[in-house]
Design an enzyme around this catalytic site. Structure first.
Site, PDB file in Angstrom:
ATOM      1  N   GLY A   1      37.055  44.248  47.265  1.00  0.00           N
ATOM      2  CA  GLY A   1      37.814  45.450  47.614  1.00  0.00           C
ATOM      3  C   GLY A   1      37.186  46.288  48.703  1.00  0.00           C
ATOM      4  O   GLY A   1      37.586  47.432  48.930  1.00  0.00           O
TER       5      GLY A   1
ATOM      6  N   ASN B   1      44.504  38.157  41.556  1.00  0.00           N
ATOM      7  CA  ASN B   1      44.157  39.163  40.550  1.00  0.00           C
ATOM      8  C   ASN B   1      44.811  40.480  40.955  1.00  0.00           C
ATOM      9  O   ASN B   1      44.373  41.126  41.897  1.00  0.00           O
ATOM     10  CB  ASN B   1      42.627  39.320  40.488  1.00  0.00           C
ATOM     11  CG  ASN B   1      42.204  40.459  39.575  1.00  0.00           C
ATOM     12  OD1 ASN B   1      42.991  40.922  38.753  1.00  0.00           O
ATOM     13  ND2 ASN B   1      40.965  40.904  39.716  1.00  0.00           N
ATOM     14  N   TRP B   2      45.855  40.834  40.217  1.00  0.00           N
ATOM     15  CA  TRP B   2      46.614  42.033  40.595  1.00  0.00           C
ATOM     16  C   TRP B   2      45.917  43.331  40.185  1.00  0.00           C
ATOM     17  O   TRP B   2      46.355  44.416  40.548  1.00  0.00           O
ATOM     18  CB  TRP B   2      47.994  42.003  39.942  1.00  0.00           C
ATOM     19  CG  TRP B   2      48.892  40.909  40.441  1.00  0.00           C
ATOM     20  CD1 TRP B   2      48.600  39.936  41.361  1.00  0.00           C
ATOM     21  CD2 TRP B   2      50.244  40.678  40.030  1.00  0.00           C
ATOM     22  NE1 TRP B   2      49.686  39.120  41.549  1.00  0.00           N
ATOM     23  CE2 TRP B   2      50.711  39.560  40.740  1.00  0.00           C
ATOM     24  CE3 TRP B   2      51.102  41.310  39.132  1.00  0.00           C
ATOM     25  CZ2 TRP B   2      51.997  39.052  40.577  1.00  0.00           C
ATOM     26  CZ3 TRP B   2      52.386  40.814  38.965  1.00  0.00           C
ATOM     27  CH2 TRP B   2      52.828  39.697  39.687  1.00  0.00           C
ATOM     28  N   LYS B   3      44.890  43.223  39.367  1.00  0.00           N
ATOM     29  CA  LYS B   3      44.196  44.410  38.831  1.00  0.00           C
ATOM     30  C   LYS B   3      45.216  45.360  38.186  1.00  0.00           C
ATOM     31  O   LYS B   3      46.220  44.888  37.657  1.00  0.00           O
ATOM     32  CB  LYS B   3      43.386  45.101  39.925  1.00  0.00           C
ATOM     33  CG  LYS B   3      42.516  44.122  40.703  1.00  0.00           C
ATOM     34  CD  LYS B   3      41.481  44.800  41.528  1.00  0.00           C
ATOM     35  CE  LYS B   3      40.854  43.786  42.461  1.00  0.00           C
ATOM     36  NZ  LYS B   3      39.517  44.162  42.873  1.00  0.00           N
TER      37      LYS B   3
ATOM     38  N   GLU C   1      32.021  35.814  43.033  1.00  0.00           N
ATOM     39  CA  GLU C   1      32.545  37.013  43.679  1.00  0.00           C
ATOM     40  C   GLU C   1      31.406  37.996  43.922  1.00  0.00           C
ATOM     41  O   GLU C   1      31.043  38.763  43.013  1.00  0.00           O
ATOM     42  CB  GLU C   1      33.583  37.677  42.784  1.00  0.00           C
ATOM     43  CG  GLU C   1      34.770  36.805  42.452  1.00  0.00           C
ATOM     44  CD  GLU C   1      35.976  37.662  42.111  1.00  0.00           C
ATOM     45  OE1 GLU C   1      36.943  37.625  42.877  1.00  0.00           O
ATOM     46  OE2 GLU C   1      35.930  38.396  41.125  1.00  0.00           O
TER      47      GLU C   1
ATOM     48  N   SER D   1      37.472  40.078  49.161  1.00  0.00           N
ATOM     49  CA  SER D   1      38.182  40.385  50.408  1.00  0.00           C
ATOM     50  C   SER D   1      38.680  39.138  51.140  1.00  0.00           C
ATOM     51  O   SER D   1      38.618  39.070  52.368  1.00  0.00           O
ATOM     52  CB  SER D   1      37.303  41.244  51.313  1.00  0.00           C
ATOM     53  OG  SER D   1      36.990  42.477  50.680  1.00  0.00           O
TER      54      SER D   1
ATOM     55  N   GLY E   1      42.197  39.487  45.397  1.00  0.00           N
ATOM     56  CA  GLY E   1      42.622  40.750  44.812  1.00  0.00           C
ATOM     57  C   GLY E   1      43.720  41.380  45.643  1.00  0.00           C
ATOM     58  O   GLY E   1      44.882  40.967  45.597  1.00  0.00           O
ATOM     59  N   GLY E   2      43.342  42.362  46.463  1.00  0.00           N
ATOM     60  CA  GLY E   2      44.308  43.147  47.243  1.00  0.00           C
ATOM     61  C   GLY E   2      45.371  42.314  47.953  1.00  0.00           C
ATOM     62  O   GLY E   2      46.574  42.631  47.883  1.00  0.00           O
TER      63      GLY E   2
ATOM     64  N   HIS F   1      35.040  39.581  34.956  1.00  0.00           N
ATOM     65  CA  HIS F   1      35.222  40.111  36.315  1.00  0.00           C
ATOM     66  C   HIS F   1      34.222  41.253  36.533  1.00  0.00           C
ATOM     67  O   HIS F   1      33.922  42.002  35.598  1.00  0.00           O
ATOM     68  CB  HIS F   1      36.659  40.615  36.485  1.00  0.00           C
ATOM     69  CG  HIS F   1      36.987  40.977  37.898  1.00  0.00           C
ATOM     70  ND1 HIS F   1      36.644  42.191  38.439  1.00  0.00           N
ATOM     71  CD2 HIS F   1      37.590  40.283  38.888  1.00  0.00           C
ATOM     72  CE1 HIS F   1      37.036  42.226  39.705  1.00  0.00           C
ATOM     73  NE2 HIS F   1      37.613  41.083  40.003  1.00  0.00           N
TER      74      HIS F   1
ATOM     75  N   GLU G   1      34.453  44.093  37.739  1.00  0.00           N
ATOM     76  CA  GLU G   1      34.913  45.440  37.364  1.00  0.00           C
ATOM     77  C   GLU G   1      34.795  45.634  35.846  1.00  0.00           C
ATOM     78  O   GLU G   1      34.537  46.737  35.373  1.00  0.00           O
ATOM     79  CB  GLU G   1      36.345  45.666  37.871  1.00  0.00           C
ATOM     80  CG  GLU G   1      36.351  45.892  39.379  1.00  0.00           C
ATOM     81  CD  GLU G   1      37.619  45.479  40.103  1.00  0.00           C
ATOM     82  OE1 GLU G   1      38.663  45.297  39.457  1.00  0.00           O
ATOM     83  OE2 GLU G   1      37.548  45.322  41.342  1.00  0.00           O
TER      84      GLU G   1
HETATM   85  C1  PEP Z   1      39.042  40.498  42.917  1.00  0.00           C
HETATM   86  O1  PEP Z   1      39.637  41.408  42.391  1.00  0.00           O
HETATM   87  O2  PEP Z   1      38.610  39.573  42.215  1.00  0.00           O
HETATM   88  C2  PEP Z   1      38.862  40.506  44.374  1.00  0.00           C
HETATM   89  C3  PEP Z   1      38.186  39.543  44.918  1.00  0.00           C
HETATM   90  O3  PEP Z   1      39.417  41.555  45.060  1.00  0.00           O
HETATM   91  P1  PEP Z   1      39.606  41.694  46.661  1.00  0.00           P
HETATM   92  O4  PEP Z   1      40.194  40.395  47.151  1.00  0.00           O
HETATM   93  O5  PEP Z   1      40.541  42.836  46.839  1.00  0.00           O
HETATM   94  O6  PEP Z   1      38.258  41.928  47.237  1.00  0.00           O
END
Ligand code: PEP
Length: 253
Positions: free
Chosen positions: A174, A9-11, A168, A213, A234-235, A95, A97
């Protein structure tokens, strides 16, 4: 045997230049495994570029969100059918967010889930509890309610046969904090059990990803758990080498 998925997930990150570099690195360097799929979720504006760079490769692509309506006067929104036009096969739905920053409540998430299905997209339904909810001992109640909203609107578990779940924990997204493999496994098993009460076959086939994470350092231990079928990253998905190593960690299962 469920095929694992490593999804990125590039956000709201990237430029045409960085997308070109990241997808070129991934397509050139990925050593494809029969037991693991790779999916990336770029921002909408890069979907055409993703289609151009990924078509013919083993990497699939999807959108991070869809509108809760099919079409019409909804300025700024993008529908499920529009993203299908870019050969997307997947979309994230609900998601955390989207839920916390854009007010997406369970009913809206369920509506989006059904619109994704109608457009023949595979929804990746995200569920998870906040830190306060975990501290109050409400984790199971919250994720079960979030999944229940879909099961209710969909009228049973059949719509989950072409869908993916992602657990999640919001406190792990994040933040650098990760659920322990045991904490995650407990919730994954519970979600699978909730579906099994309605349809044991679909529950057995359902892929449930862990997100929060995920990094090379913790990926293998998480993916080794029996009900964790890969990761929503994500990151770490913005770095080709890190993302590839996470993909390879899933192979070892
Ligand atoms: C996400 O955006 O779904 C996520 C899990 O982010 P991160 O891996 O950065 O915590």
């Amino acid at each position: 045997m469920r095929k694992l998925i490593i999804a990125g997930n590039w956000k709201m990150h990237g430029t045409r230049t960085s997308v070109q570099a990241l997808l070129t690195d991934l397509t050139k360097q990925l050593i494809v495994s029969d037991s693991v799929e790779m999916i990336v979720f770029p921002p909408f504006v890069f979907l055409e570029q993703a289609q151009r760079l990924l078509e013919g490769s083993a990497i699939k692509w999807g959108a991070q969100n869809i509108a809760a309506e099919q079409s019409g006067a909804f300025t700024g929104e993008i529908s499920a059918t529009m993203i299908s036009d870019f050969a997307c096969q997947y979309t994230l739905i609900g998601h955390s967010e989207r839920r916390s920053l854009y007010g997406e409540v369970d009913d809206m998430v369920a509506k989006k889930f059904m619109l994704a299905k109608q457009a023949r997209l595979t929804p990746v339904l995200c569920v998870g509890e906040t830190l306060i909810e975990r501290e109050k001992g409400l984790t199971q109640q919250v994720v079960s309610r979030q999944l229940g909203a879909i099961l209710q609107l969909a009228g049973g578990a059949e719509n989950l046969s072409q869908a993916i779940l992602a657990y999640e924990p919001v406190w792990a997204i994040g933040t650098g904090l990760t659920a322990t493999p045991e904490q995650a496994q407990e919730i994954h098993a519970m979600l699978r059990q909730q579906v099994a009460q309605l349809n044991p076959t679909i529950a057995q086939q359902l892929r449930i990803l862990y997100g929060g994470s995920v990094k090379v350092a913790n990926a293998k231990a998480l993916f080794s758990m029996p009900d964790i079928d890969g990761g929503l990253v994500g990151g770490a998905s913005l770095d080709a080498q890190e993302f590839l190593q996470i993909y390879y960690s899933a192979q070892a299962k």
